[in-house]
Scaffold this active site. Structure first.
Site, PDB file in Angstrom:
ATOM      1  N   HIS A  36       0.848  -1.205   0.000  1.00  0.00           N
ATOM      2  CA  HIS A  36       0.000   0.000   0.000  1.00  0.00           C
ATOM      3  C   HIS A  36       0.879   1.249   0.000  1.00  0.00           C
ATOM      4  O   HIS A  36       1.715   1.434   0.891  1.00  0.00           O
ATOM      5  CB  HIS A  36      -0.901  -0.034   1.234  1.00  0.00           C
ATOM      6  CG  HIS A  36      -1.939   1.043   1.294  1.00  0.00           C
ATOM      7  ND1 HIS A  36      -3.123   0.970   0.604  1.00  0.00           N
ATOM      8  CD2 HIS A  36      -1.967   2.214   1.981  1.00  0.00           C
ATOM      9  CE1 HIS A  36      -3.861   2.052   0.866  1.00  0.00           C
ATOM     10  NE2 HIS A  36      -3.175   2.822   1.696  1.00  0.00           N
ATOM     11  N   ASP A  38       0.884   5.269   0.038  1.00  0.00           N
ATOM     12  CA  ASP A  38       0.062   6.428   0.408  1.00  0.00           C
ATOM     13  C   ASP A  38       0.627   7.708  -0.180  1.00  0.00           C
ATOM     14  O   ASP A  38       1.668   8.193   0.262  1.00  0.00           O
ATOM     15  CB  ASP A  38       0.012   6.560   1.937  1.00  0.00           C
ATOM     16  CG  ASP A  38      -0.914   5.533   2.569  1.00  0.00           C
ATOM     17  OD1 ASP A  38      -2.085   5.463   2.145  1.00  0.00           O
ATOM     18  OD2 ASP A  38      -0.463   4.801   3.471  1.00  0.00           O
ATOM     19  N   MET A  40       0.229  11.660  -0.690  1.00  0.00           N
ATOM     20  CA  MET A  40      -0.431  12.833  -0.086  1.00  0.00           C
ATOM     21  C   MET A  40       0.161  14.095  -0.693  1.00  0.00           C
ATOM     22  O   MET A  40       1.379  14.206  -0.810  1.00  0.00           O
ATOM     23  CB  MET A  40      -0.183  12.843   1.417  1.00  0.00           C
ATOM     24  CG  MET A  40      -0.618  11.581   2.121  1.00  0.00           C
ATOM     25  SD  MET A  40      -0.262  11.704   3.875  1.00  0.00           S
ATOM     26  CE  MET A  40      -0.732  10.052   4.409  1.00  0.00           C
ATOM     27  N   HIS A  69      -2.825   4.579  -3.044  1.00  0.00           N
ATOM     28  CA  HIS A  69      -3.923   5.308  -2.405  1.00  0.00           C
ATOM     29  C   HIS A  69      -3.627   6.800  -2.557  1.00  0.00           C
ATOM     30  O   HIS A  69      -2.758   7.334  -1.864  1.00  0.00           O
ATOM     31  CB  HIS A  69      -4.003   4.885  -0.929  1.00  0.00           C
ATOM     32  CG  HIS A  69      -5.019   5.633  -0.125  1.00  0.00           C
ATOM     33  ND1 HIS A  69      -5.017   5.628   1.256  1.00  0.00           N
ATOM     34  CD2 HIS A  69      -6.080   6.408  -0.484  1.00  0.00           C
ATOM     35  CE1 HIS A  69      -6.024   6.369   1.699  1.00  0.00           C
ATOM     36  NE2 HIS A  69      -6.682   6.853   0.666  1.00  0.00           N
ATOM     37  N   MET A  71      -4.300  10.409  -1.943  1.00  0.00           N
ATOM     38  CA  MET A  71      -4.968  11.419  -1.124  1.00  0.00           C
ATOM     39  C   MET A  71      -4.574  12.773  -1.713  1.00  0.00           C
ATOM     40  O   MET A  71      -3.798  13.533  -1.128  1.00  0.00           O
ATOM     41  CB  MET A  71      -4.535  11.264   0.336  1.00  0.00           C
ATOM     42  CG  MET A  71      -5.165  10.029   0.988  1.00  0.00           C
ATOM     43  SD  MET A  71      -4.284   9.483   2.460  1.00  0.00           S
ATOM     44  CE  MET A  71      -3.008   8.476   1.697  1.00  0.00           C
ATOM     45  N   MET A 140     -12.131   4.648   4.833  1.00  0.00           N
ATOM     46  CA  MET A 140     -11.114   5.145   5.772  1.00  0.00           C
ATOM     47  C   MET A 140     -11.625   5.036   7.208  1.00  0.00           C
ATOM     48  O   MET A 140     -12.732   5.481   7.512  1.00  0.00           O
ATOM     49  CB  MET A 140     -10.785   6.614   5.483  1.00  0.00           C
ATOM     50  CG  MET A 140     -10.018   6.889   4.201  1.00  0.00           C
ATOM     51  SD  MET A 140      -8.396   6.102   4.084  1.00  0.00           S
ATOM     52  CE  MET A 140      -7.577   6.676   5.568  1.00  0.00           C
ATOM     53  N   GLY A 145      -4.265  11.209   6.232  1.00  0.00           N
ATOM     54  CA  GLY A 145      -3.179  12.177   6.362  1.00  0.00           C
ATOM     55  C   GLY A 145      -1.999  11.671   7.168  1.00  0.00           C
ATOM     56  O   GLY A 145      -0.866  12.065   6.911  1.00  0.00           O
ATOM     57  N   PHE A 146      -2.287  10.797   8.123  1.00  0.00           N
ATOM     58  CA  PHE A 146      -1.205  10.370   9.013  1.00  0.00           C
ATOM     59  C   PHE A 146      -1.378   8.911   9.413  1.00  0.00           C
ATOM     60  O   PHE A 146      -2.515   8.438   9.580  1.00  0.00           O
ATOM     61  CB  PHE A 146      -1.191  11.233  10.281  1.00  0.00           C
ATOM     62  CG  PHE A 146      -0.988  12.688   9.990  1.00  0.00           C
ATOM     63  CD1 PHE A 146       0.287  13.217   9.863  1.00  0.00           C
ATOM     64  CD2 PHE A 146      -2.085  13.523   9.795  1.00  0.00           C
ATOM     65  CE1 PHE A 146       0.473  14.562   9.557  1.00  0.00           C
ATOM     66  CE2 PHE A 146      -1.909  14.868   9.491  1.00  0.00           C
ATOM     67  CZ  PHE A 146      -0.628  15.389   9.370  1.00  0.00           C
ATOM     68  N   GLY A 148      -0.625   5.814  12.286  1.00  0.00           N
ATOM     69  CA  GLY A 148      -0.565   5.716  13.743  1.00  0.00           C
ATOM     70  C   GLY A 148      -1.743   6.296  14.497  1.00  0.00           C
ATOM     71  O   GLY A 148      -1.647   6.556  15.693  1.00  0.00           O
ATOM     72  N   ASP A 178      -8.703   1.088   6.015  1.00  0.00           N
ATOM     73  CA  ASP A 178      -7.385   1.719   6.142  1.00  0.00           C
ATOM     74  C   ASP A 178      -7.411   2.708   7.298  1.00  0.00           C
ATOM     75  O   ASP A 178      -8.181   3.677   7.274  1.00  0.00           O
ATOM     76  CB  ASP A 178      -7.062   2.420   4.814  1.00  0.00           C
ATOM     77  CG  ASP A 178      -5.706   3.101   4.798  1.00  0.00           C
ATOM     78  OD1 ASP A 178      -4.940   2.974   5.771  1.00  0.00           O
ATOM     79  OD2 ASP A 178      -5.425   3.764   3.779  1.00  0.00           O
ATOM     80  N   GLY A 179      -6.552   2.449   8.284  1.00  0.00           N
ATOM     81  CA  GLY A 179      -6.401   3.375   9.393  1.00  0.00           C
ATOM     82  C   GLY A 179      -6.622   2.697  10.734  1.00  0.00           C
ATOM     83  O   GLY A 179      -7.725   2.251  11.026  1.00  0.00           O
ATOM     84  N   GLY A 180      -5.577   2.572  11.520  1.00  0.00           N
ATOM     85  CA  GLY A 180      -5.703   1.983  12.852  1.00  0.00           C
ATOM     86  C   GLY A 180      -5.998   0.495  12.856  1.00  0.00           C
ATOM     87  O   GLY A 180      -6.474  -0.040  13.862  1.00  0.00           O
ATOM     88  N   GLY A 200      -0.214   0.016   8.599  1.00  0.00           N
ATOM     89  CA  GLY A 200       1.077   0.675   8.532  1.00  0.00           C
ATOM     90  C   GLY A 200       1.866   0.481   9.805  1.00  0.00           C
ATOM     91  O   GLY A 200       2.788  -0.341   9.877  1.00  0.00           O
ATOM     92  N   SER A 201       1.483   1.205  10.870  1.00  0.00           N
ATOM     93  CA  SER A 201       2.246   1.146  12.118  1.00  0.00           C
ATOM     94  C   SER A 201       2.194  -0.242  12.751  1.00  0.00           C
ATOM     95  O   SER A 201       3.174  -0.673  13.375  1.00  0.00           O
ATOM     96  CB  SER A 201       1.760   2.216  13.090  1.00  0.00           C
ATOM     97  OG  SER A 201       0.361   2.166  13.246  1.00  0.00           O
TER      98      SER A 201
HETATM   99  C1  DX5 Z   1      -3.563   7.370   6.344  1.00  0.00           C
HETATM  100  C2  DX5 Z   1      -3.087   6.362   5.327  1.00  0.00           C
HETATM  101  C3  DX5 Z   1      -2.922   5.015   5.882  1.00  0.00           C
HETATM  102  C4  DX5 Z   1      -1.883   4.907   6.962  1.00  0.00           C
HETATM  103  C5  DX5 Z   1      -2.303   3.804   7.863  1.00  0.00           C
HETATM  104  O1  DX5 Z   1      -3.928   8.541   5.712  1.00  0.00           O
HETATM  105  O2  DX5 Z   1      -4.016   6.272   4.251  1.00  0.00           O
HETATM  106  O3  DX5 Z   1      -2.670   4.055   4.853  1.00  0.00           O
HETATM  107  O4  DX5 Z   1      -0.612   4.633   6.489  1.00  0.00           O
HETATM  108  O5  DX5 Z   1      -1.460   3.807   8.964  1.00  0.00           O
HETATM  109  P1  DX5 Z   1      -1.852   3.023  10.292  1.00  0.00           P
HETATM  110  O6  DX5 Z   1      -2.038   1.585   9.927  1.00  0.00           O
HETATM  111  O7  DX5 Z   1      -0.674   3.267  11.166  1.00  0.00           O
HETATM  112  O8  DX5 Z   1      -3.115   3.633  10.812  1.00  0.00           O
HETATM  113 ZN    ZN Z   2      -3.759   4.546   2.803  1.00  0.00          ZN
END
Ligand code: DX5
Ligand code: ZN
Length: 225
Positions: A36, A38, A40, A69, A71, A140, A145-146, A148, A178-180, A200-201
């Site tokens: 994946h 990302d 931005m 992805h 953004m 989402m 945007g971020f 973690g 996607d996210g957390g 991600g994290s």
């Molecule tokens: C956030 C990204 C995600 C992000 C997920 O805007 O689209 O793909 O990397 O990161 P975690 O898994 O740490 O929430």
């Molecule tokens: Zn993403």
């Protein structure tokens, strides 16, 4: 019955990897189903990551399908660059364009899979007609945007709505979250009907990223069984 054919796909996000060593970071996750990526632009989201040249460098060092992805604003202008960079699938945001169907059609005309994404506050009902134009819907579960951030469980209602509609119409459309997403949240996502899980994290923060990819897949399978 459905669980027998259920194949959860784990898509680690390189947003949480060491950007100075992307080739090695990707080599640490051989069990990943997709990578994946990302993108931005500092406008659609309040953060800047990287663009098509970096995506191209990623696809050059792996055979794992690259899941971009975007953004970014004005996706119609840029999606071609990600197809040229070697993307297997390109996902853009419905909030970033007035005509998501035509952007998806453009991707298909270039031989690429097309996905649409919705931010946590965007309802899916107005977009159910798009299911005929796309291969994937990304829900989402944090504000984009971020990495973690904390998982937002309320978005699973949208996943259930999409799952029911896709199944009712017999469509070949994947639902991505996607996210957390981590070992504690992936089960609820799988139960709600997700097919593709971005992490991600959870992956790159683990001592053994590839073991985490496998653990996440096992959790998703368990939850759906
Ligand atoms: C956030 C990204 C995600 C992000 C997920 O805007 O689209 O793909 O990397 O990161 P975690 O898994 O740490 O929430
Ligand atoms: Zn993403």
């Amino acid at each position: 019955m459905e669980s027998m054919s259920y194949q959860p796909l784990i898509a680690p996000s390189i947003l949480s990897a060491d950007f100075a060593r992307l080739d090695r970071e990707i080599a640490r996750i051989p069990s990943a189903d997709w990578i994946h990526v990302d993108v931005m632009d500092g406008h659609f989201v309040p953060n800047l990551s990287f663009g098509a040249p970096v995506a191209k460098a990623v696809s050059a060092v792996t055979d794992t399908p690259m899941d971009c992805h975007l953004m970014i604003e004005d996706p119609a202008r840029w999606v071609g660059d990600y197809v040229d960079a070697g993307a297997y699938s390109v996902t853009f945001h419905v909030e970033a364009t007035d005509d998501p169907a035509s952007v998806a059609d453009l991707l298909h005309s270039k031989g690429c899979r097309a996905g649409v994404s919705v931010k946590p506050g965007t309802p899916v009902e107005p977009y159910l007609g798009l299911l005929d134009h796309v291969d994937l819907v990304l829900v989402m579960s944090v504000e984009p945007g971020f990495g973690g951030q904390k998982f937002m469980p309320d978005v699973l209602d949208k996943v259930r709505t999409l799952r029911a509609e896709i199944d009712r119409r017999g469509l070949d459309v994947l639902i991505q979250i996607d996210g957390g997403v981590d070992a504690t949240t992936i089960g609820a996502c799988a139960e709600a009907g997700c097919d593709v899980f971005v992490a991600g994290s959870a992956v790159y923060g683990a001592p053994e990223p590839d073991a985490m990819v496998q653990a996440l897949r096992a959790e998703a399978l368990d939850a759906r069984a």
